[in-house]
Design a protein around this motif. Structure first.
Motif, short mmCIF file in Angstrom:
data_model
loop_
_atom_site.label_atom_id
_atom_site.label_comp_id
_atom_site.label_asym_id
_atom_site.label_seq_id
_atom_site.Cartn_x
_atom_site.Cartn_y
_atom_site.Cartn_z
N PHE A 203 0.87 -1.18 0.00
CA PHE A 203 0.00 0.00 0.00
C PHE A 203 0.90 1.23 0.00
N TYR A 251 0.86 -5.09 6.20
CA TYR A 251 -0.15 -4.83 5.18
C TYR A 251 0.26 -5.42 3.84
N ASN A 253 -1.52 -5.64 -0.07
CA ASN A 253 -2.67 -5.31 -0.91
C ASN A 253 -3.02 -6.50 -1.81
N GLU A 254 -3.56 -7.55 -1.22
CA GLU A 254 -3.85 -8.80 -1.94
C GLU A 254 -4.71 -8.53 -3.18
N ILE A 255 -4.43 -9.29 -4.24
CA ILE A 255 -5.16 -9.09 -5.49
C ILE A 255 -6.63 -9.45 -5.34
N ARG A 265 -5.82 -8.23 4.07
CA ARG A 265 -4.94 -7.14 3.65
C ARG A 265 -4.26 -6.43 4.81
#
Lengths: 664, 664
Positions: A203, A251, A253-255, A265
């Protein structure tokens, strides 16, 4: 790799029933649900929050206190430069495909896995074999089509299975090739997605009012520990080896987050960075204590051969046979095993899987994951990587900070060697902007070359050196600017960059897997008609330890409730009173779902003789004794000194039925 | 508002010496320091991390356990829509000015404050009055010029002092006017900065791979608690009042962070949201327990009159005299006071300051800050706000979620009233796109109006209603579309939106202020020539409780070290062994700086008779007894059951000098 999940008692695990129960009891809940929710973000309600705190507390005692680790607490916000150096800006990515028809974004490896598993299932149906139920309700829902019963050739089946066994080992290009080769189509649209591209999982944000300092939310707590290495070594009074540890959020930012708490996330990590001298085989002085512990191992070679067969082996043998690279890595694998056991994980559902070459993070030299079996398959819950000297080296190189250990040698080392001595005052004016480059080129010369250059200086009064990018590519340096002499050098200290062994725990994944491992269903057991879920957490881990239940709303019970609550609070045992108007059975049933291991009933006999009953959640058996005896029993159960069977043997059983007395 | 800061013993506080000591002992350190650091980001080293954990632990016991609050753990990542609704996107901002010459970005209120304070100091110098030293070394450094001794008129001095007393009450326009009126110039350039503009303090990011879901890092934990209100009420079995609580990080992109831990961009908060029925005067059933506690109050009126005089008053009187609005708010102010006392804050350096109208956050109805006096002046460490029904109302309105309490009434309420009944099926086709607007206008009519409209329907078969924006502004509705009748309505439940009282703690600010409050200097006291800093944390709060010091490196001592370490670990008391080669005096001195309250010495007498000495950090007095007696004494000191004077009275004093025995 879906496997039929079972409960603690071996019953088929009904994932939807469990999910509903966990949400009803507010273990966790999708964050921002009244706003429609955001995928991959969850809040913990009171029981989840308490369960998490207990797991973290045991973790802290098992690792940090037991080994005097240095716990630190670092920031999540991290400037670009740090993560550029660590390699995360360039390499911390997953492969992502896009469906050209509906714009769906798919994580490439999960997509390949899903479609191949779907085809294998269809094949089984076509052959009339038993097909396992899809446990993950979300996955089930996503399918628009039912499994098509298409029979596959035997060699195709084998090929698919081999691909699945090493699915984590493919890079983006290879995943793209698999998609083409097997013509894999998005079930939602029936079209093939675009070739995979890398998507960075961090992120991004910007720090400060002028918006020019780019930063990220950390993807791991590790970097904050590495950057403080020199200060920690100082704090530890230069003693090696030592470990730092950190518990905090990270953190990613998973797809396409899925599977509830298993891929989120924002998550809590607990990470240890154990700094060790790379020389001497990375021994660990406490290894003998764990030598005989037997682990379930799935090594790299087995996976690359397309298999998933595990081996049981003591960690001592695993290290001696070089299955596990060194003692320190092995020591931590065994300690991880003991930790999982301590919090109540079903050890028949644990394996340690070694990473394959392409699968390893960019910094790792060797890595084993502790994987826990759940209804979503084998889930990586703890990683244990040998990060070698990677991180300390790159940060030291970038910043010039000496992230090294200096060790006083018992015997000084004596070197005889050609040394270069530059007269920097004259060097600058002579070479102007190229000064530094020429200096660096001189410093970089090898011993043999120095011998030749020294001869040039003696013979010609100057030396000739190739320096790319300066003038014609060859520079001349006269003897008043540089000396090259054969001298003796004595070293009293040895300087080295430590290697790092990193056990890294995903607390949320462990928490969720543990819940599945301790879950079972009372109905199936005792033949009742209503499903009654139970969470058999060990008392040490359970969110609340004791439920206090007055038989009815009768006011005579209140002083007894207050007294026992205060006594328990004073010795730090969390209790909850349920004086609601529900039947006693319903109240105990609610607390089975919350995993409360012990129950106290206050009834009319209590008013007469001050005795109370203590109930065991798992067996539903009860004993009866005076208040102090019961409190002592609770304390020994909660701190792990005794088990229920010990208490049941010591105290008189209470056979009073669990009468459902409905009260106003 | 700078005040000369003093140590625990009343000595002048040398901020630079303290800062150097805290960094040397790794309480905290600028994050990413080897990369040059990032303003407003700090890491906690082992003692800071442990101190923080102890403060949080006491907080959890004092608030959450004591009152059965529902602790939850929510995400930091928050989607745009939530913070748009809460008002943070539009209003959570500070005023920022820019220096047109060098591009410096200044926080407007701090800028005004700094320049006026600077002029007041110059005036004092010109008048030959004593000028207080600037305590904050960073502030000192920032000044390029020395104070100019310029005399000000008496009325100007009074005007400046009045502005400073209410500096927190000005908005951007007013701050801009002050800058113009007093011609305030940036000392770095000598030019007036640009007029203040709002700068939103939230860190922005985007969630998910398609980058279209804007989000922020939460500026407070409160929103996560409000959004879960309905679930928490369910979990609490509909019982009111109740409180939720959350401990977690929050983020504010400060314009120009300064003053170390006191103004940072990432920080740990502990927040309580106490939900209370707005009717009945917000009483609190435990208020009598705190009624007699005396607080130091600085109310709104005093500040608006340009003064900072405090009043001492019991919280009971404060509530009865309406200085503090209601019992629940008052109850928490008193509980905050007790908490600060418990962790060792110097209560003569605490005041509760009421917010002025313009100063209050956009959601607050009343607010008091607990401020602690430090070398940077009075610092807001705890806020205690009455947020009224603001947050629950706006989220309910935006999402349609029923964030309300439904309470069964003992006596049903009977209403006789004009009711509007709309035939929605016919309404749509008749009014097309204006249907909803006309419907809403009808629903919004008051009782008297309805009576008239009912008459129109009866008389004319239709009614006429003014509806802005539809047709000519007046619409006709015929009686087949709407009925208006006088009917009886019975309500069995009362529905209301709870109000929220929010005590909100900045843990880092409390931690730093506490350090200043317990800091003192041994040198000045005993006339030694070397400054020896001491941190007199109460044993409950101290990072490490016990230092174990063997007299020398003699191997005979090792078994005793091991035994006592294990005994202490078993009862959960953190101890550290220092068997370094430094003198005993130096080793104790190091631990004075770490704030370790107790020391154990193991010497040759220990080897003979198994007795050990116990040393008190603050008095440096020692007692001697057998191991078990000493361990019991330590336990009672650490859990707060006894003070040193009790132990000193019970056990034989040990008069052995602190001989500086240097060992190999």
């Amino acid at each position: 790799m879906t496997t039929t999940a079972t409960t603690l008692k071996g019953q088929p695990l009904d994932r939807q029933a469990l999910d509903a129960m966990l949400r009803r009891r507010l273990f966790f809940t999708p964050a921002f649900e009244i706003y429609g929710g955001v995928a991959g973000l969850f809040d913990y309600g009171p029981p989840g929050c308490s369960l998490q705190a207990n797991i973290v507390d045991i973790w802290r005692k098992h690792f940090i206190l037991e080994e005097d680790m240095l716990e630190i607490d670092t920031t999540v916000l991290t400037p670009h430069e740090v993560l550029k150096t660590s390699g995360h800006v360039d390499k911390f990515a997953d492969w992502m495909c896009k469906d050209p028809k509906n714009g769906d974004i798919l994580r490439a490896d999960h997509f390949v896995e899903d479609v191949l598993e779907f085809r294998l299932k269809g094949n089984k149906e076509a052959r009339g074999e038993k097909v396992e139920e899809e446990d993950d309700p979300k996955k089930k829902k996503k399918r628009k089509t039912k499994t098509e019963a298409v029979k596959l050739d035997d060699n195709v089946v084998q090929e698919y299975e081999e691909v699945l066994a090493k699915i984590d080992n493919y890079n983006g290009t290879e995943l793209g090739e698999l998609i083409k080769k097997y013509d894999l189509k998005n079930p939602a649209t029936g079209v093939q997605p675009s070739p995979p591209v890398a998507f960075n999982l961090m992120f991004q944000t910007s720090i400060g009012p002028s918006s020019n300092l780019a930063g990220y939310l950390r993807p791991e707590t590790a970097q904050g520990q590495f950057l403080n290495f020199a200060k920690l070594l100082d704090f530890n009074m230069q003693q090696m080896p030592f470990a730092s540890a950190s518990i905090g959020r990270s953190y990613r930012n998973e797809i396409s987050p899925r599977a509830g708490l298993l891929r989120v996330r924002e998550f809590l990590m607990a990470e240890i960075e154990h700094f060790v001298d790379p020389e001497g085989g990375k021994k660990h002085h406490r290894f003998p204590e764990v030598d005989a512990i037997e682990l379930t191992l799935l090594d790299r070679h087995t996976q690359l051969a397309g298999k998933t067969d595990v081996k049981k082996m003591t960690i001592g043998d695993a290290v001696r046979n070089k299955v596990v690279d060194n003692e320190t890595l092995g020591y931590f694998l065994a300690r991880i095993h003991l930790f999982l056991q301590k919090i109540g994980v079903d050890m028949s559902k644990v394996r340690f899987r070694q990473h394959m070459e392409n699968e390893m993070a960019h910094y790792a030299a060797d890595c084993w994951d502790a994987e826990l079996l759940t209804s979503s398959g084998w889930i990586e819950c703890v990683g244990c990587a040998d990060r070698s000297a990677y991180d300390l080296s790159v940060h030291a190189k970038k910043t010039g900070a000496p992230l090294v250990v200096r060790e006083r040698l018992d015997e000084p080392l004596i070197f005889e060697e050609w040394q270069v001595e530059i007269d920097k005052k004259k060097f600058g004016p002579q070479f102007k902007k190229d000064g530094k480059t020429v200096e660096a080129a001189l410093e970089a010369t090898a011993q043999e070359q120095r011998e030749k250059l020294a001869k040039q200086l003696t013979d010609n009064g100057e030396l000739e050196l190739e320096v790319a990018g300066v003038g014609s590519g060859t520079v001349k340096v006269s003897k008043d600017l540089v000396k090259i002499e054969f001298r003796k050098r004595i070293e009293n200290t040895r300087e080295y960059t430590p290697n790092v062994i990193e056990p890294s725990f995903g607390i949320g994944r462990i928490l969720y897997s543990l819940i599945e491992h301790v879950y079972w269903n009372r109905a199936t057991e005792d033949g009742g008609d209503e499903a009654r879920g139970v969470l058999s957490f060990p008392p040490t881990v359970a969110p609340t330890k004791v439920l206090i239940v007055p038989l009815s709303a009768n006011k005579q019970f209140q002083p007894f409730i207050n007294k026992i609550s205060q006594k328990l609070r004073k010795i730090g045992i969390s209790a909850r009173v349920d004086s609601s108007s529900a039947t006693i059975g319903k109240r105990y049933s609610r607390n089975d779902e919350l995993g409360t291991p012990l129950g106290i009933t206050i009834d009319f006999q209590t008013v007469q003789d001050s005795t109370i009953t203590l109930r065991d959640r798992d067996s539903t058996k009860q004993v009866r004794a005076d208040e102090d005896t019961i409190v002592a029993a609770i304390q020994s159960l909660v701190n792990g000194a005794k088990e229920w069977k010990d208490v049941a043997a010591e105290l008189p059983a209470f056979e009073g039925q669990e009468v459902d007395v409905t009260v106003r």
